[in-house]
Each structure stands twice: as structure tokens, then as C-alpha cells.
Design an enzyme around this catalytic site. Structure first.
Site, mmCIF file in Angstrom:
data_model
loop_
_atom_site.group_PDB
_atom_site.id
_atom_site.type_symbol
_atom_site.label_atom_id
_atom_site.label_comp_id
_atom_site.label_asym_id
_atom_site.label_seq_id
_atom_site.Cartn_x
_atom_site.Cartn_y
_atom_site.Cartn_z
ATOM 1 C CG ASN A 6 -1.668 -0.519 -9.016
ATOM 2 O OD1 ASN A 6 -2.519 -0.167 -9.837
ATOM 3 N ND2 ASN A 6 -0.870 0.348 -8.397
ATOM 4 C CG LEU A 7 -3.923 -4.395 -14.077
ATOM 5 C CD1 LEU A 7 -5.025 -4.802 -15.042
ATOM 6 C CD2 LEU A 7 -2.728 -5.338 -14.213
ATOM 7 C CE LYS A 8 2.404 0.521 -10.453
ATOM 8 N NZ LYS A 8 3.567 1.139 -9.863
ATOM 9 C CG HIS A 88 -0.425 3.280 -5.231
ATOM 10 N ND1 HIS A 88 0.567 3.958 -5.906
ATOM 11 C CD2 HIS A 88 -0.115 1.961 -5.328
ATOM 12 C CE1 HIS A 88 1.427 3.072 -6.400
ATOM 13 N NE2 HIS A 88 1.031 1.857 -6.065
ATOM 14 C CD GLU A 157 2.301 -0.929 -2.785
ATOM 15 O OE1 GLU A 157 2.457 -1.895 -3.528
ATOM 16 O OE2 GLU A 157 1.794 0.141 -3.157
ATOM 17 N N GLY A 163 8.369 0.086 -8.430
ATOM 18 C CA GLY A 163 8.757 0.241 -9.834
ATOM 19 C C GLY A 163 10.247 0.447 -10.053
ATOM 20 C CB SER A 193 10.611 -4.147 -6.861
ATOM 21 O OG SER A 193 10.690 -2.860 -7.459
HETATM 22 C C1 PEP Z 1 2.531 -0.803 -6.924
HETATM 23 O O1 PEP Z 1 2.371 0.041 -7.781
HETATM 24 O O2 PEP Z 1 1.694 -0.956 -6.016
HETATM 25 C C2 PEP Z 1 3.725 -1.645 -7.010
HETATM 26 C C3 PEP Z 1 3.984 -2.442 -6.009
HETATM 27 O O3 PEP Z 1 4.485 -1.523 -8.139
HETATM 28 P P1 PEP Z 1 5.762 -2.407 -8.548
HETATM 29 O O4 PEP Z 1 5.396 -3.846 -8.286
HETATM 30 O O5 PEP Z 1 5.969 -2.122 -9.987
HETATM 31 O O6 PEP Z 1 6.889 -1.986 -7.688
#
Ligand code: PEP
Length: 234
Positions: A6-8, A88, A157, A163, A193
């Protein structure tokens, strides 16, 4: 396994294209048989002739129309995109998407046969309230969702792990995934993470069918290593 990035709100179109090209080269050179998904920022979508599956981080349940700031299937069709991320935590908690709105979006894209990566996960206060309350909260995120949809992928998640650099213990991930597997036969990813230093052990957990990676996926080299770990484990 399914390895998703997920490049956000990161990378321009040019940067995204070279990122996807780098992953594509890695996948081809290493004869990777795992499924690799990438969700670029909306304005970085493009026609990518690649082995990588490119999906949308979001789209409105519409073809087009008066939905300022949103895109619809007209815009996804332009690039042949048939994969979407729904639910998300950043959309639930920062953008205020309700379960009702997510169900509407889910059903719309399901009707069109999209591959849907549907995210669930608890905020810290629900985790701290104990397992029963936490699982009850996560269950509400399954309400209205066709858990038997053939093109469904679920991503667990925990909101507090996204994050933050914090992750549940491997035992916690194993026990939550075991419970969530009872709710749906869909592949179940872990996200929150995941980085190059913990991806291998997370991927090795029973009932973890892949990972959804945010921040750490921005380093193509790291993300490629994670794809490699998944390949080794299969
Ligand atoms: C996400 O945004 O789906 C995610 C898992 O982010 P991160 O890996 O930065 O925790």
C-alpha cells in the site's frame, strides 16, 4: 501467498512506474509464483504492462458523476484496474468511512467482479478491552460483507500497529488469524508494521496467507526481499 504494497500518499506517477518496473524485474528474474499486488496513489495509476497486479486504494461506488474528489470505474477502466482496497483503517478512521458506506462500495465492486482486499482491525482501546470485546469489534467489520465472495482477500490490520513500528506478538497474530479464518475462507493477510526484519516470521505463521505492507514497501529492495521470503516458504 499474496504480498501487497500500500503506497498510500507517496510516489509520483513516474516514481510509481519505476517502482512497479523494479518489482516486475525481480518477479521475472526470480521466477516468483506468489501474487504481488501494488496499490499506488490515485494520481499515479497508469497503464502498467506488468506481472504485478495494480489496484486502487479507493474509488467511489459509481461509474462517474458528481462525487467531488472521488474516482469511479470509468477512471479505473482507463488503466484496466480490477482490484481495489476497501476498509483500510485510514479510510475508516481519518476519512470517516462508515461500515454502511463500505458495504455499499464492497457490493458495487463485487458485482463488477473486482478483486477486493478488505481490511479489518481493532484500535488500541478495543485491544486493551480484552479478547472478547476486541473480537466483537472486529466482527462488526464483517457485517454486510459477503465473506464467501470468490475474489475476496481479507487483511487483518490492527489499527495501533499501522505505521507505528508496533506489532502484535507472533502468538497473537496466530490466535487472531485462527479466529478470523472461521469467518471466511478468503486468503487472510496480516498488515501493520511488517518490515524486512520481521516479514519472514510473520509469513511463517499458520493461517497467514500473505502480508499487506505500507511504509516498508516504499523501499523496493526491501519489498522484493519480502516477496522472496514468501517464495521460499511456499
Ligand atoms: C497499511 O497501511 O496497510 C500498513 C500496513 O502500513 P504499515 O506497514 O506502514 O504499518
Amino acid at each position: 501467498m499474496i504480498i501487497a504494497a500500500n503506497l498510500k500518499t507517496n510516489f509520483t506517477r513516474k516514481e510509481t512506474n519505476s517502482y512497479i518496473a523494479e518489482l516486475d524485474t525481480y518477479v521475472k528474474n526470480n521466477a516468483i509464483s506468489q501474487e504481488v499486488l501494488v496499490f499506488p496513489a490515485m494520481s499515479s495509476l497508469d497503464e502498467n504492462n506488468t506481472s504485478i497486479v495494480v489496484g486502487a486504494q479507493n474509488a467511489y461506488p459509481t461509474k462517474d458523476g458528481a462525487f467531488t474528489g472521488e474516482i469511479g470505474t470509468t477512471h479505473l477502466d482507463e488503466f484496466g484496474i480490477k482490484t481495489i482496497l476497501i476498509g483500510h483503517s485510514e479510510r475508516r478512521h481519518i476519512l470517516g468511512e462508515t461500515q454502511e458506506a463500505l458495504v455499499e462500495k464492497f457490493n458495487y465492486y463485487k458485482e463488477l467482479g473486482f478483486k477486493i482486499v478488505y481490511c479489518v482491525g481493532e484500535p488500541l482501546e478495543k485491544r486493551e478491552a480484552g479478547e472478547a470485546e476486541m473480537m466483537e469489534y472486529i466482527s462488526t467489520q464483517y457485517e454486510g460483507i459477503d465473506t464467501n465472495y470468490e475474489n475476496l482477500i481479507i487483511a487483518y490490520e490492527p489499527v495501533w500497529a499501522i505505521g507505528t513500528g508496533l506489532t502484535p506478538t507472533l502468538e497473537d497474530i496466530a490466535s487472531i488469524h485462527k479466529e478470523l479464518k472461521k469467518k471466511s475462507p478468503a486468503p487472510l493477510l496480516y498488515g501493520g508494521s511488517v518490515k524486512v526484519t520481521n516479514a519472514k516470521e510473520v509469513l511463517a505463521i499458520e493461517n497467514v496467507d500473505g502480508i499487506l505492507v505500507g511504509s516498508a514497501a516504499l523501499y523496493a529492495e526491501h519489498f522484493c526481499s519480502m516477496i522472496g521470503f514468501a517464495e521460499e516458504l511456499c
